[in-house]
Every structure is written in C-alpha cells, then in structure tokens.
Design a protein around this motif. Sequence first.
Motif, mmCIF file in Angstrom:
data_model
loop_
_atom_site.group_PDB
_atom_site.id
_atom_site.type_symbol
_atom_site.label_atom_id
_atom_site.label_comp_id
_atom_site.label_asym_id
_atom_site.label_seq_id
_atom_site.Cartn_x
_atom_site.Cartn_y
_atom_site.Cartn_z
ATOM 1 N N UNK A 1 0.827 -1.206 0.000
ATOM 2 C CA UNK A 1 0.000 0.000 0.000
ATOM 3 C C UNK A 1 0.863 1.260 0.000
ATOM 4 N N UNK A 2 1.905 1.260 0.831
ATOM 5 C CA UNK A 2 2.820 2.408 0.882
ATOM 6 C C UNK A 2 3.508 2.596 -0.464
ATOM 7 N N UNK A 3 3.995 1.487 -1.029
ATOM 8 C CA UNK A 3 4.693 1.544 -2.310
ATOM 9 C C UNK A 3 3.752 2.027 -3.410
ATOM 10 N N UNK A 4 2.495 1.612 -3.336
ATOM 11 C CA UNK A 4 1.503 2.041 -4.319
ATOM 12 C C UNK A 4 1.367 3.565 -4.306
ATOM 13 N N UNK A 5 1.231 4.140 -3.111
ATOM 14 C CA UNK A 5 1.118 5.589 -3.018
ATOM 15 C C UNK A 5 2.369 6.300 -3.485
ATOM 16 N N UNK A 6 3.534 5.749 -3.115
ATOM 17 C CA UNK A 6 4.802 6.380 -3.468
ATOM 18 C C UNK A 6 5.031 6.387 -4.976
ATOM 19 N N UNK A 7 4.856 5.237 -5.628
ATOM 20 C CA UNK A 7 5.123 5.179 -7.065
ATOM 21 C C UNK A 7 4.078 5.952 -7.865
ATOM 22 N N UNK A 8 2.876 6.090 -7.295
ATOM 23 C CA UNK A 8 1.860 6.882 -7.989
ATOM 24 C C UNK A 8 2.300 8.337 -8.083
ATOM 25 N N UNK A 9 2.929 8.842 -7.016
ATOM 26 C CA UNK A 9 3.422 10.217 -7.030
ATOM 27 C C UNK A 9 4.716 10.342 -7.827
ATOM 28 N N UNK A 10 5.676 9.468 -7.566
ATOM 29 C CA UNK A 10 6.960 9.539 -8.264
ATOM 30 C C UNK A 10 6.824 9.209 -9.747
ATOM 31 N N UNK A 11 5.735 8.528 -10.096
ATOM 32 C CA UNK A 11 5.496 8.200 -11.497
ATOM 33 C C UNK A 11 5.067 9.406 -12.312
ATOM 34 N N UNK A 12 4.933 10.555 -11.641
ATOM 35 C CA UNK A 12 4.547 11.784 -12.334
ATOM 36 C C UNK A 12 5.638 12.837 -12.142
ATOM 37 N N UNK A 13 6.778 12.696 -12.833
ATOM 38 C CA UNK A 13 7.900 13.619 -12.649
ATOM 39 C C UNK A 13 7.570 15.054 -13.024
ATOM 40 N N UNK A 14 6.488 15.271 -13.728
ATOM 41 C CA UNK A 14 6.081 16.640 -14.067
ATOM 42 C C UNK A 14 5.691 17.413 -12.808
ATOM 43 N N UNK A 15 5.492 16.684 -11.706
ATOM 44 C CA UNK A 15 5.124 17.354 -10.454
ATOM 45 C C UNK A 15 6.203 18.325 -10.008
ATOM 46 N N UNK A 16 7.487 17.987 -10.301
ATOM 47 C CA UNK A 16 8.568 18.890 -9.923
ATOM 48 C C UNK A 16 8.412 20.226 -10.640
ATOM 49 N N UNK A 17 7.970 20.195 -11.899
ATOM 50 C CA UNK A 17 7.762 21.437 -12.648
ATOM 51 C C UNK A 17 6.617 22.232 -12.046
#
Length: 208
Positions: free
Chosen positions: A115-131
Amino acid sequence: MTISTSLALFISMLVLALIPGPGVLAVVSRSVTLGLRQGLITVVGIVVGDYFFILLALLGLATLSETLGSLFIVIKYAGAAYLIWLGVNIFLSAKKRQVDQNQIATSHSHSSFSSFLLGLVTTLGNPKAILFYVSFFPAFLDLTRVASLDIAIIFAIATLAVGSVMAGYAYLACKARSTISQSGKTPALKYGSGALLIGSGVFIAAKS
C-alpha cells in the motif's frame, strides 16, 4: 513563511488535492479492497512522494531533476506497470474463494508495504510534479531565501492539505465498501477496484 502566506498555500494545495487524479484512484481502490487502514497507508506513500518533489523544488534542484530525467522515466513506467499488476491481481482474486484468517494475518505486513509503495510510485510516477512545484512556490515565497523552518512548515502544510483530502477519499471509499458488501456484490467491488488501478497505471504511462 507568514501566517497569511501559509494559509494561502494551504488553501491552494487543498483545492488542488481535491481534483481527482491517479493518487485519488489509488487511495480509493486500496480502501475499497483492503479497508481504511491500507487506504491511509497509501496516503502516507503519496505524501512522502510529494515531500521528495517539494524538497527538490525548494532547494532549487530542478537541474538535478533534469539530470535524473532518464531515471524518472524508468520510475514512471515501473510505477505504471506496478499499478496495472496490482489491478490484474485484484481481478484474479475476485474469481477465487475468500482466504482464511491465517492467510490474512500472514499477508498483513506485505499488504502494508504494498500500500505504501503504491502511493509512493503513484506520485513519483509523475515527474512533471517537480515542474508544478517549481512554478507554484515562487508565488508564495522567495526560493532563494528558504530556511529550514520554512521547509518544515511547507511539509506540515502538504501533510495537512494533501493528507486530509486523501484520507477523506479513503473514508468515503470505505463507507461505499461497507454498503456494497452488505448488498452481496463483493466481486463487483473488486472488479471495480481493479479497473481503477489499471486505469491509473495506463494514465500514468500515457501521460507525456
């Protein structure tokens, strides 16, 4: 970070968190399938992923994110594949009989990490977030004069804004789960949850 600036940042992040996206789909799916606790652990993973991007933006490490561009692409597709794999597993489990309590206890810690990994990769899977954060934060503070206390305050704001919204989605999903379970449509619940995860994975993979 003044009180007015902190409040404005909190409201902005709260409104943005309310907009449905892959993170919301992941939280809802996990909550519907495994309950509120696992949904909240997924929320923790999402918030930790936000911490990472926020830190990059606040410390002026956008250049580093460009250097790591290829790594982010790998994370993006690996995260998408993980979401789709979880969704497929839920589809397959819907066709099997319910496992006994010993099996549930044995898989409990595994489910928490998943569950933790699911949340983490969902966010990190969107590198445009840094922009997004690089363009978002300058409206609230001078990035050239960010102190450690400012970073701590922003982390707290992100935790309250993003975490509370996602936790709300998890709670509502669990209420829906309870209602649907009482109606005897548990397989349909699992199929729907699996479809959410697969759809979220496809969305992340297809997003340019």
